[in-house]
Design an enzyme around this catalytic site. Structure first.
Site, mmCIF file in Angstrom:
data_model
loop_
_atom_site.group_PDB
_atom_site.id
_atom_site.type_symbol
_atom_site.label_atom_id
_atom_site.label_comp_id
_atom_site.label_asym_id
_atom_site.label_seq_id
_atom_site.Cartn_x
_atom_site.Cartn_y
_atom_site.Cartn_z
ATOM 1 N N PRO A 94 0.735 -1.149 0.137
ATOM 2 C CA PRO A 94 -0.183 -0.055 -0.163
ATOM 3 C C PRO A 94 0.764 1.213 -0.107
ATOM 4 O O PRO A 94 0.177 2.322 -0.177
ATOM 5 C CB PRO A 94 -0.911 -0.083 1.257
ATOM 6 C CG PRO A 94 -0.736 -1.448 1.831
ATOM 7 C CD PRO A 94 0.811 -1.998 1.209
ATOM 8 N N GLU A 153 0.663 -7.765 8.650
ATOM 9 C CA GLU A 153 0.647 -6.114 8.805
ATOM 10 C C GLU A 153 1.618 -5.288 8.309
ATOM 11 O O GLU A 153 1.568 -4.141 8.075
ATOM 12 C CB GLU A 153 0.151 -5.925 10.478
ATOM 13 C CG GLU A 153 -1.256 -5.783 10.705
ATOM 14 C CD GLU A 153 -1.763 -7.300 10.576
ATOM 15 O OE1 GLU A 153 -2.870 -7.543 9.756
ATOM 16 O OE2 GLU A 153 -1.317 -8.270 10.946
ATOM 17 N N ASP A 169 -7.156 0.824 -26.744
ATOM 18 C CA ASP A 169 -7.660 1.050 -25.690
ATOM 19 C C ASP A 169 -6.764 1.976 -24.701
ATOM 20 O O ASP A 169 -7.117 2.856 -23.871
ATOM 21 C CB ASP A 169 -8.504 0.233 -24.786
ATOM 22 C CG ASP A 169 -7.464 -1.051 -24.401
ATOM 23 O OD1 ASP A 169 -7.899 -2.356 -24.410
ATOM 24 O OD2 ASP A 169 -6.395 -1.035 -23.779
HETATM 25 N N1 4FD Z 1 -2.723 -1.597 -2.464
HETATM 26 C C1 4FD Z 1 -1.838 -3.564 -1.581
HETATM 27 C C2 4FD Z 1 -0.507 -4.411 -1.539
HETATM 28 C C3 4FD Z 1 -0.361 -5.191 -0.484
HETATM 29 C C4 4FD Z 1 -1.425 -5.180 0.415
HETATM 30 C C5 4FD Z 1 0.949 -5.853 2.423
HETATM 31 C C6 4FD Z 1 2.957 -4.390 3.302
HETATM 32 C C7 4FD Z 1 0.764 -5.195 3.472
HETATM 33 C C8 4FD Z 1 -2.574 -3.659 -0.561
HETATM 34 C C9 4FD Z 1 3.158 -5.124 2.094
HETATM 35 C C10 4FD Z 1 1.786 -4.174 3.831
HETATM 36 C C11 4FD Z 1 2.408 -5.943 1.752
HETATM 37 C C12 4FD Z 1 -2.085 -2.459 -2.732
HETATM 38 C C13 4FD Z 1 -0.094 -6.761 1.975
HETATM 39 N N2 4FD Z 1 -2.493 -4.502 0.314
HETATM 40 N N3 4FD Z 1 -1.429 -6.070 1.486
HETATM 41 O O1 4FD Z 1 -1.344 -2.627 -3.772
#
Ligand code: 4FD
Length: 236
Positions: A92, A119, A172
């Site tokens: 994230p 986490e 596209d």
């Molecule tokens: N929004 C995404 C990617 C992974 C994830 C995770 C650190 C959490 C959302 C590394 C924290 C990986 C995304 C696993 N959630 N969760 O691309």
């Protein structure tokens, strides 16, 4: 051929995704190659532990650095000039994935995708072994596996020969800035709703203008930043 290595504690999640549909066909036709690596194979303890409690306290678990760095280095080599391709962590905190980023990745020879769980990930593993972090959007999932599949599918359809019609990928993503207008197929009338008359007119130039205008309306609503500034103002 683009080779994609995936490091995950759930290789089974990828099985159907990699064998069916567009991605499955691309692999069978050797237009891309995907290799799965089970992170647990890189543990050295009896319980094959990949996570532990966070220093400083807090909820949940954190991925341990040692199996992760061992896996990444075994697959892609140590970080630095000798490394084969780029190592990408789906997280994230990463840079947002978009069509431009996919197009860049589609030109590479090798990429390694690291799927985190729990986490978070011990920061030292990221600093020591990861080249870049990519996010598929501003939301949190339980693991990087689905984001990795999103990236694999998005990249695959940009590889020449993967789509049945070689025009489709270009049309596209570039001609339409990624956004398309409405599409219709048979029947001509469905539940009282007709297909727009122009699409059945046979006037291909008029159809192209109509489609460009519909796509522009959608782009104006969803991604106004992609449209050229019509104000006529210039930088001084
Ligand atoms: N929004 C995404 C990617 C992974 C994830 C995770 C650190 C959490 C959302 C590394 C924290 C990986 C995304 C696993 N959630 N969760 O691309």
């Amino acid at each position: 051929m683009l080779r994609i290595d995936v490091i995950t504690i759930f290789p089974g999640l990828f099985e159907a995704f990699l064998s069916e549909s567009l991605v499955g066909n691309a692999i069978r036709e050797e237009l891309i190659g995907v290799a799965l690596h089970d992170l647990r194979e890189f543990t050295t303890d009896r319980h094959r532990k990949v996570d532990d409690t966070p220093y400083g306290g807090g909820p949940g678990m954190v991925m341990k650095p040692d199996p992760l760095v061992a896996a990444i280095e075994a697959v892609a080599g140590p970080k630095g000039p000798e490394r084969e391709g780029r190592v990408i962590l789906l997280s994230p905190q990463g840079d947002r994935l978009d069509q431009v980023r996919l197009a860049e990745l589609a030109t590479k020879e090798r990429i390694t995708l690291v799927c985190g769980r729990y986490e978070g990930i011990d920061q030292r593993a990221i600093d020591l072994a990861v080249d870049e972090e990519i996010s598929i959007g501003d939301y949190v999932l339980s693991g990087g596996e689905v984001p990795a599949m999103v990236l694999i599918e998005g990249v695959s359809r940009l590889i020449p020969g993967v789509l049945g019609n070689p025009e489709s990928a270009e049309k596209d993503s570039f001609q339409r800035n990624g956004l398309e207008g409405p599409q219709y197929t048979r029947p001509q009338e469905f539940r009282g709703e007709a297909v727009p008359e122009i699409l059945r007119s046979g006037d291909h130039a008029a159809i192209e203008r109509w489609r460009a205008e519909r796509a522009r309306e959608i782009t104006r609503r969803r991604r106004p930043d992609l449209l050229r500034d019509p104000s006529g103002k210039e930088e001084s």
